[in-house]
Design a protein around this motif. Structure first.
Motif, PDB file in Angstrom:
ATOM      1  N   ASP A  87      50.405 -42.255 -17.803  1.00 37.38           N
ATOM      2  CA  ASP A  87      50.019 -43.661 -17.859  1.00 37.38           C
ATOM      3  C   ASP A  87      48.582 -43.761 -18.357  1.00 37.38           C
ATOM      4  O   ASP A  87      47.682 -43.149 -17.792  1.00 37.38           O
ATOM      5  CB  ASP A  87      50.136 -44.254 -16.453  1.00 37.38           C
ATOM      6  N   THR A  88      48.369 -44.516 -19.426  1.00 40.69           N
ATOM      7  CA  THR A  88      47.023 -44.635 -19.978  1.00 40.69           C
ATOM      8  C   THR A  88      46.141 -45.596 -19.179  1.00 40.69           C
ATOM      9  O   THR A  88      44.937 -45.661 -19.405  1.00 40.69           O
ATOM     10  CB  THR A  88      47.070 -45.117 -21.438  1.00 40.69           C
ATOM     11  N   GLU A 109      44.529 -41.296 -27.260  1.00 36.65           N
ATOM     12  CA  GLU A 109      44.659 -42.277 -26.184  1.00 36.65           C
ATOM     13  C   GLU A 109      43.525 -42.173 -25.174  1.00 36.65           C
ATOM     14  O   GLU A 109      43.107 -43.188 -24.608  1.00 36.65           O
ATOM     15  CB  GLU A 109      46.017 -42.130 -25.492  1.00 36.65           C
ATOM     16  N   ARG A 131      57.325 -47.251 -21.675  1.00 36.74           N
ATOM     17  CA  ARG A 131      57.121 -46.014 -20.916  1.00 36.74           C
ATOM     18  C   ARG A 131      56.299 -46.260 -19.655  1.00 36.74           C
ATOM     19  O   ARG A 131      56.510 -45.622 -18.634  1.00 36.74           O
ATOM     20  CB  ARG A 131      56.433 -44.967 -21.771  1.00 36.74           C
ATOM     21  N   SER A 132      55.378 -47.203 -19.712  1.00 38.03           N
ATOM     22  CA  SER A 132      54.583 -47.544 -18.533  1.00 38.03           C
ATOM     23  C   SER A 132      55.466 -48.172 -17.461  1.00 38.03           C
ATOM     24  O   SER A 132      55.348 -47.862 -16.264  1.00 38.03           O
ATOM     25  CB  SER A 132      53.460 -48.516 -18.927  1.00 38.03           C
ATOM     26  N   LYS A 189      50.139 -49.132 -21.322  1.00 36.19           N
ATOM     27  CA  LYS A 189      51.023 -48.264 -22.089  1.00 36.19           C
ATOM     28  C   LYS A 189      51.055 -46.882 -21.447  1.00 36.19           C
ATOM     29  O   LYS A 189      50.202 -46.543 -20.625  1.00 36.19           O
ATOM     30  CB  LYS A 189      50.543 -48.139 -23.547  1.00 36.19           C
ATOM     31  N   LYS A 224      55.587 -40.038 -27.665  1.00 37.58           N
ATOM     32  CA  LYS A 224      55.536 -41.450 -28.046  1.00 37.58           C
ATOM     33  C   LYS A 224      54.737 -42.218 -27.018  1.00 37.58           C
ATOM     34  O   LYS A 224      54.684 -41.852 -25.844  1.00 37.58           O
ATOM     35  CB  LYS A 224      56.957 -42.023 -28.145  1.00 37.58           C
ATOM     36  N   VAL A 225      54.130 -43.310 -27.449  1.00 38.52           N
ATOM     37  CA  VAL A 225      53.369 -44.161 -26.539  1.00 38.52           C
ATOM     38  C   VAL A 225      53.874 -45.595 -26.666  1.00 38.52           C
ATOM     39  O   VAL A 225      54.089 -46.091 -27.786  1.00 38.52           O
ATOM     40  CB  VAL A 225      51.854 -44.074 -26.818  1.00 38.52           C
ATOM     41  N   SER A 226      54.114 -46.262 -25.537  1.00 36.09           N
ATOM     42  CA  SER A 226      54.600 -47.638 -25.575  1.00 36.09           C
ATOM     43  C   SER A 226      54.444 -48.284 -24.204  1.00 36.09           C
ATOM     44  O   SER A 226      54.195 -47.610 -23.201  1.00 36.09           O
ATOM     45  CB  SER A 226      56.081 -47.668 -25.988  1.00 36.09           C
ATOM     46  N   ARG A 227      54.624 -49.591 -24.152  1.00 34.57           N
ATOM     47  CA  ARG A 227      54.592 -50.327 -22.886  1.00 34.57           C
ATOM     48  C   ARG A 227      55.829 -50.024 -22.043  1.00 34.57           C
ATOM     49  O   ARG A 227      55.770 -50.010 -20.812  1.00 34.57           O
ATOM     50  CB  ARG A 227      54.492 -51.835 -23.165  1.00 34.57           C
TER      51      ARG A 227
END
Length: 294
Positions: free
Chosen positions: A242-243, A157, A270-271, A247, A265-268
């Motif tokens: 937060d990337t 990421e 989570r943001s 995401k 895990k990475v997802s929107r």
């Protein structure tokens, strides 16, 4: 029964909130403000609120603690000897925040952290600086202490965000310093370090400095002393990075304590969750509340 809590950060406040009304409880701190450092990053970018005023704090500075006698001396020459003493003084973040502030005025940053315990801070900072259009590189272990899957995904990421992996760092985020007069404490069963004396939060030796973990230690101890929690506290790392690209990376791991569990895990979603958390803790004055069960 008198309970004295030293420190109004993540751990101290949540111990206070979760102690039952049967206790005569007092929270002592140098400041009457709760600073949510996760939201502080957002403040540096967007001037969002990250501070809550706490009306019930007794503002005093600790001078000396006698663990065996369970006695606390303050700089105003007052002394207290409670039935139970909870030490949640955390660490001195002044040099850390000063260096973070400096990075926002630079256009090119090669970033790293002095200690692995604060690596979450430097990685989150790298993502946000990149989002602001700065040229950013990062040097560090990439959270390998939290697990291989976590480290691999964080590296991916960072690179997806355009952050290069450097061979060294020019800007080092200094370690959050322990108070010399207090030191650190080894984690022991249910946080009791001496008869009737407990230590929680960032003052625990060798734990990653993550607000969520400190909060959980405070919630547990308050509930444990109130008879609402049984057994030992089981530490787990839970954090959202937060990337800066819509995401966020959600990390859960007990590997820093010799466990085998790791989920990343990475997802929107989570943001969005991180934005909610930033607002929640400021509005609730640091009270973890229902988030303890998530």
């Amino acid at each position: 029964m008198k309970v004295l809590i030293l420190g109004s950060g993540y751990a101290g406040l949540n111990a206070y909130y979760n102690l039952s009304s049967s206790f005569d409880k007092e929270l002592v701190s140098e400041s009457n403000e709760f600073i949510f450092y996760t939201a502080y990053f957002r403040h540096l970018m967007n001037k969002t609120n990250y501070i809550s005023k706490i009306s019930f704090i007794n503002q005093k500075k600790v001078k000396e603690i006698d663990l065996k006698r369970r006695e606390v001396k303050f700089t105003d020459n007052s002394t207290e000897s409670p039935d139970l003493l909870i030490i949640a003084l955390g660490c001195d973040k002044s040099k850390t925040t000063s260096k973070i502030n400096e990075t926002f005025s630079a256009s090119e940053i090669s970033l790293g952290s002095e200690s692995w315990r604060d690596e979450m801070v430097s990685i989150q900072l790298a993502f946000y600086l990149k989002r602001m259009g700065k040229k950013v590189s990062y040097y560090g272990d990439l959270l390998r202490w939290a697990g291989e899957k976590t480290s691999d995904l964080v590296k991916k990421e960072l690179e997806n965000a355009g952050i290069t992996i450097a061979e060294k760092a020019e800007t080092i985020i200094p370690e959050c310093r322990q108070w010399e007069s207090i030191g650190e404490f080894n984690y022991s069963r249910n946080f009791e370090i001496s008869k009737g004396v407990y230590a929680i939060g960032d003052i625990i030796k060798g734990w990653p400095r993550v607000g969520e973990l400190a909060m959980r230690s405070g919630v547990f101890l308050g509930r444990y002393l109130s008879g609402k929690e049984k057994g030992d506290f089981i530490p787990i790392l839970i954090n959202i990075l937060d990337t800066g690209r819509g995401k966020a990376i959600h990390i859960r791991s007990d590997k820093p304590w010799g466990g085998k569990y790791e989920s990343v895990k990475v997802s929107r979603v989570r943001s969005i969750m991180k934005r909610f958390i930033e607002k929640h803790y400021v509005s609730k004055k640091g009270n973890m509340g229902f988030l303890y069960k998530l």
